[in-house]
Design an enzyme around this catalytic site. Structure first.
Site, PDB file in Angstrom:
ATOM      1  N   ILE A  62       3.492  32.983  42.355  1.00 26.57           N
ATOM      2  CA  ILE A  62       3.618  32.666  43.787  1.00 26.57           C
ATOM      3  C   ILE A  62       2.251  32.448  44.430  1.00 26.57           C
ATOM      4  CG2 ILE A  62       4.646  33.474  45.968  1.00 26.57           C
ATOM      5  CD1 ILE A  62       6.633  32.698  43.721  1.00 26.57           C
ATOM      6  N   GLY A  63       1.182  32.778  43.752  1.00 28.71           N
ATOM      7  CA  GLY A  63      -0.131  32.410  44.294  1.00 28.71           C
ATOM      8  C   GLY A  63      -1.226  33.426  44.082  1.00 28.71           C
ATOM      9  N   SER A  64      -1.037  34.648  44.614  1.00 29.40           N
ATOM     10  CA  SER A  64      -2.129  35.609  44.498  1.00 29.40           C
ATOM     11  C   SER A  64      -2.079  36.334  43.160  1.00 29.40           C
ATOM     12  CB  SER A  64      -2.070  36.620  45.643  1.00 29.40           C
ATOM     13  OG  SER A  64      -0.840  37.295  45.641  1.00 29.40           O
ATOM     14  N   GLU A  78      -6.119  33.183  44.777  1.00 23.88           N
ATOM     15  CA  GLU A  78      -6.409  33.601  46.162  1.00 23.88           C
ATOM     16  C   GLU A  78      -7.403  34.752  46.308  1.00 23.88           C
ATOM     17  OE1 GLU A  78      -2.722  34.074  48.449  1.00 23.88           O
ATOM     18  OE2 GLU A  78      -1.727  32.590  47.204  1.00 23.88           O
ATOM     19  N   ARG A  84       2.070  50.780  56.921  1.00 28.35           N
ATOM     20  CA  ARG A  84       1.162  49.634  56.786  1.00 28.35           C
ATOM     21  C   ARG A  84       0.709  49.122  58.141  1.00 28.35           C
ATOM     22  NH1 ARG A  84       1.607  46.553  51.359  1.00 28.35           N
ATOM     23  NH2 ARG A  84       2.725  48.127  50.156  1.00 28.35           N
ATOM     24  N   GLU A 122      11.971  36.151  59.497  1.00 27.68           N
ATOM     25  CA  GLU A 122      11.533  37.246  60.367  1.00 27.68           C
ATOM     26  C   GLU A 122      11.505  36.849  61.842  1.00 27.68           C
ATOM     27  OE1 GLU A 122       7.834  38.909  58.869  1.00 27.68           O
ATOM     28  OE2 GLU A 122       7.095  38.998  60.929  1.00 27.68           O
ATOM     29  N   CYS A 178       9.936  34.746  50.219  1.00 27.97           N
ATOM     30  CA  CYS A 178      10.087  36.209  50.098  1.00 27.97           C
ATOM     31  C   CYS A 178      11.514  36.763  50.022  1.00 27.97           C
ATOM     32  CB  CYS A 178       9.381  36.965  51.220  1.00 27.97           C
ATOM     33  SG  CYS A 178       7.607  37.083  50.991  1.00 27.97           S
ATOM     34  N   GLU A 205      12.780  35.660  46.631  1.00 25.15           N
ATOM     35  CA  GLU A 205      12.967  36.954  45.977  1.00 25.15           C
ATOM     36  C   GLU A 205      14.378  37.054  45.394  1.00 25.15           C
ATOM     37  OE1 GLU A 205      11.748  40.288  48.512  1.00 25.15           O
ATOM     38  OE2 GLU A 205      13.685  41.176  48.004  1.00 25.15           O
ATOM     39  N   HIS A 235       7.261  44.577  43.995  1.00 25.60           N
ATOM     40  CA  HIS A 235       7.077  45.720  44.893  1.00 25.60           C
ATOM     41  C   HIS A 235       6.909  47.016  44.116  1.00 25.60           C
ATOM     42  CE1 HIS A 235       7.978  43.145  48.262  1.00 25.60           C
ATOM     43  NE2 HIS A 235       9.028  42.718  47.617  1.00 25.60           N
TER      44      HIS A 235
HETATM   45  N1  GLN Z   1       0.955  32.940  48.263  1.00 28.81           N
HETATM   46  C1  GLN Z   1       1.087  34.264  48.782  1.00 28.81           C
HETATM   47  C2  GLN Z   1       0.740  35.284  47.708  1.00 28.81           C
HETATM   48  O1  GLN Z   1       1.009  35.020  46.588  1.00 28.81           O
HETATM   49  C3  GLN Z   1       2.487  34.516  49.292  1.00 28.81           C
HETATM   50  C4  GLN Z   1       2.645  35.910  49.833  1.00 28.81           C
HETATM   51  C5  GLN Z   1       3.901  36.153  50.637  1.00 28.81           C
HETATM   52  O2  GLN Z   1       4.872  35.464  50.537  1.00 28.81           O
HETATM   53  N2  GLN Z   1       3.922  37.164  51.445  1.00 28.81           N
HETATM   54  O3  GLN Z   1       0.234  36.335  47.962  1.00 28.81           O
HETATM   55 ZN    ZN Z   2       6.728  36.601  49.135  1.00 25.80          ZN
END
Ligand code: GLN
Ligand code: ZN
Length: 517
Positions: free
Chosen positions: A190-192, A243, A274, A364, A402, A424, A453
């Site tokens: 997903i990226g990070s 990232e 958080r 959200e 998400c 998700e 998670h």
């Molecule tokens: N690209 C973001 C990551 O991988 C997406 C994070 C998210 O959806 N909250 O962290």
């Molecule tokens: Zn996400």
């Protein structure tokens, strides 16, 4: 009894007859109600100071609302904020690095309490007692209206044409994107990648001025080297740069766009224990220079496989910032979208063929009241389409969302028209795939197979079972394989093991589908 966060409408008639001494109503989102005899003997608390944003606002108008409440029939009127002060930071006086002119337009929790006290004084002693404070707030508001950057002619000069929201048909794009040469069940993330102690330390040193910019840059490139090498070694199909340069997926963009300011101490609770430090979107948004292009193209230079460019979408940028209150959100979203649209053009020019625009906050921000939802979905979807609408047919646009309540926003997801949507699904054991099949959705979809998670490593068998369920429910050509979300909160050990298991499970399922197709 307090009723924050919305207009009460006719519900107030019922509440007024309840056996309570005082009723608090939200007069920021709601209107001053009509006279109500049932309020006699009660206190009516007017929530006239916005508890949701950080603007100093129109104190004079707030006082006028309280005065209007006097005619409704309640025995006593008091002043308050519209919601609890949970959503705003503590004290604007702590923000010594912000432009003092911007500071003069702001009110954090302490300042809002001060405003409530002023209004209470006005109620007790009459308007004359507080004219100075009302005038000062009005002067700040006027100053904000006319300040450079709040309305930027260059940004406002761009008339958005309807064609800018439209890409060519999905069928045409799908065929142009064959050139990406991806296998069945393409593997991606997903990226990070994990934000290690080393990354956090280097960033902190850089921010304290202890690490020169060039050295920090080098450090980040070495990090990208490792992340790309790892993905190659694992056998993923669409790579990411990981990232490492981003402290936060919204703040990073806020720091690189005009129209935003970043606070030093403006922490608010996000959920549980958080906290987040939202940026302040105070002016018209524009992009002085490319933001992500050098990282994405560096990563791409290290691999023959496609590297996915990674952007945060307009809705999420708005949802996780303090937004301006002087124009509709949709207008602000379109300004952010146009900046992202230019970023996408630059990514394409740098040879990036897959670009993900994350919108995890789309759900959200959905209003609670059904009556407000259509308008929200319209502007939010349009801003995403404006951001991505300039991409060539052969550029594959991904989005990531998400949450797994796909049903609630399926029409919006369809309308986003992204080529691939990741979502998700691991915790619900792929239930969402059945929803997708039922609702009908023919674009690419990546239901998550790894619950990020938790530090738990999913086994090959477990992932394989999830994938088989997905393959049973949806056409193979639609399916992608990816974790539920970004890996930044995970440690490397469990991440590598989990990704290895995902690759192995995918290999097994691919073998079978290759036989049966
Ligand atoms: N690209 C973001 C990551 O991988 C997406 C994070 C998210 O959806 N909250 O962290
Ligand atoms: Zn996400």
């Amino acid at each position: 009894m307090a009723a924050p966060y919305a207009a009460l409408g006719t519900t107030l008639d019922v509440l007024a007859t309840a056996p309570v001494e005082a009723i608090g109503i939200d007069l920021v989102r709601g209107e001053v109600p009509a006279a109500l005899p049932a309020l006699e003997g009660k206190t009516l608390v007017g929530g006239v100071i916005d508890g949701h944003n950080i603007w100093r606002g129109d104190l004079d108008a707030a006082f006028a609302k309280l005065e209007a409440l006097r005619d409704l029939g309640a025995s006593h009127i008091s002043a308050s904020t519209s919601t609890s002060l949970l959503h705003v930071p503590h004290d604007v006086d702590d923000e010594t690095a912000l432009d003092p002119r911007l500071v003069s337009w702001l009110a954090f929790a302490d300042q809002k309490v001060g405003q409530v006290v002023t209004l209470a004084e006005g109620l007790a002693q009459g308007r004359d007692a507080i004219t100075d404070a009302l005038d000062a707030a009005s002067a700040a508001l006027a100053d904000r209206h006319d300040a450079p950057g709040v309305r930027d002619g260059a940004v406002r000069g761009h008339e958005v044409a309807e064609a800018e929201f439209l890409r060519v048909s999905y069928a045409e794009r799908e065929s142009a994107q064959q050139a990406l040469n991806l296998p069945a069940l393409p593997l991606t993330t997903i990226g990070s990648f994990p934000q290690t102690g080393d990354i956090r330390r280097a960033r902190a040193q850089f921010l304290r001025g202890e690490l020169p910019a060039d050295d920090y840059d080098d450090f980040l490139r070495r990090e990208i080297d490792q992340v790309v090498a790892l993905q190659e070694e694992l056998g993923l199909d669409v790579l990411v740069h990981g990232e490492p340069e981003r402290n936060d997926m919204v703040q990073y963009f806020a720091e690189h766009l005009d129209g935003f300011a970043v606070t030093q101490h403006g922490w608010v609770q996000s959920y549980g224990s958080r906290a987040t430090r939202p940026s302040i979107l105070w002016g018209d948004v524009s992009r002085p220079a490319p933001i992500t292009v050098s990282w994405a193209s560096y990563a791409q230079s290290l691999s023959a496989k496609p590297v996915k460019g990674m952007l945060t979408g307009p809705v999420t940028i708005l949802a996780w910032s303090f937004v301006r209150d002087d124009q509709p959100l949709g207008e602000t979203a379109n300004q952010v979208a146009l900046a992202l649209r230019d970023e996408i053009t630059d990514l394409e020019a740098a040879g990036i063929a897959i670009i993900q625009v994350d919108e995890p906050a789309l759900r959200e921000l959905l209003p609670l009241k059904a009556a407000d939802q259509a308008d929200y979905l319209d502007w939010s979807v349009r801003s995403f389409r404006l951001a991505t609408g300039g991409a060539a047919a052969g550029t594959q646009i991904h989005t990531h969302l998400c949450y797994s309540e796909f049903g609630v926003v399926i029409d919006a997801i369809r309308a986003l028209d992204a080529d691939v949507t990741s979502i998700e699904a691991a915790r619900s054991r792929m239930e969402v795939v059945a929803d997708i099949a039922r609702f009908g959705f023919d674009h690419g979809v990546g239901p998550g197979v790894y619950d990020i998670h938790s530090p738990r490593v999913p086994s090959v068998e477990e992932i394989e079972a999830l994938l088989r369920r997905a393959v049973d429910e949806l056409p193979l050509r639609q399916l992608w394989v990816n974790p539920d979300c970004g890996l930044k909160t995970r440690a490397y050990e469990e991440t590598v093991e989990s990704l290895r298991n995902i690759v192995e499970a995918t290999r097994r399922v691919r073998e079978d589908v290759a036989v049966t197709v």
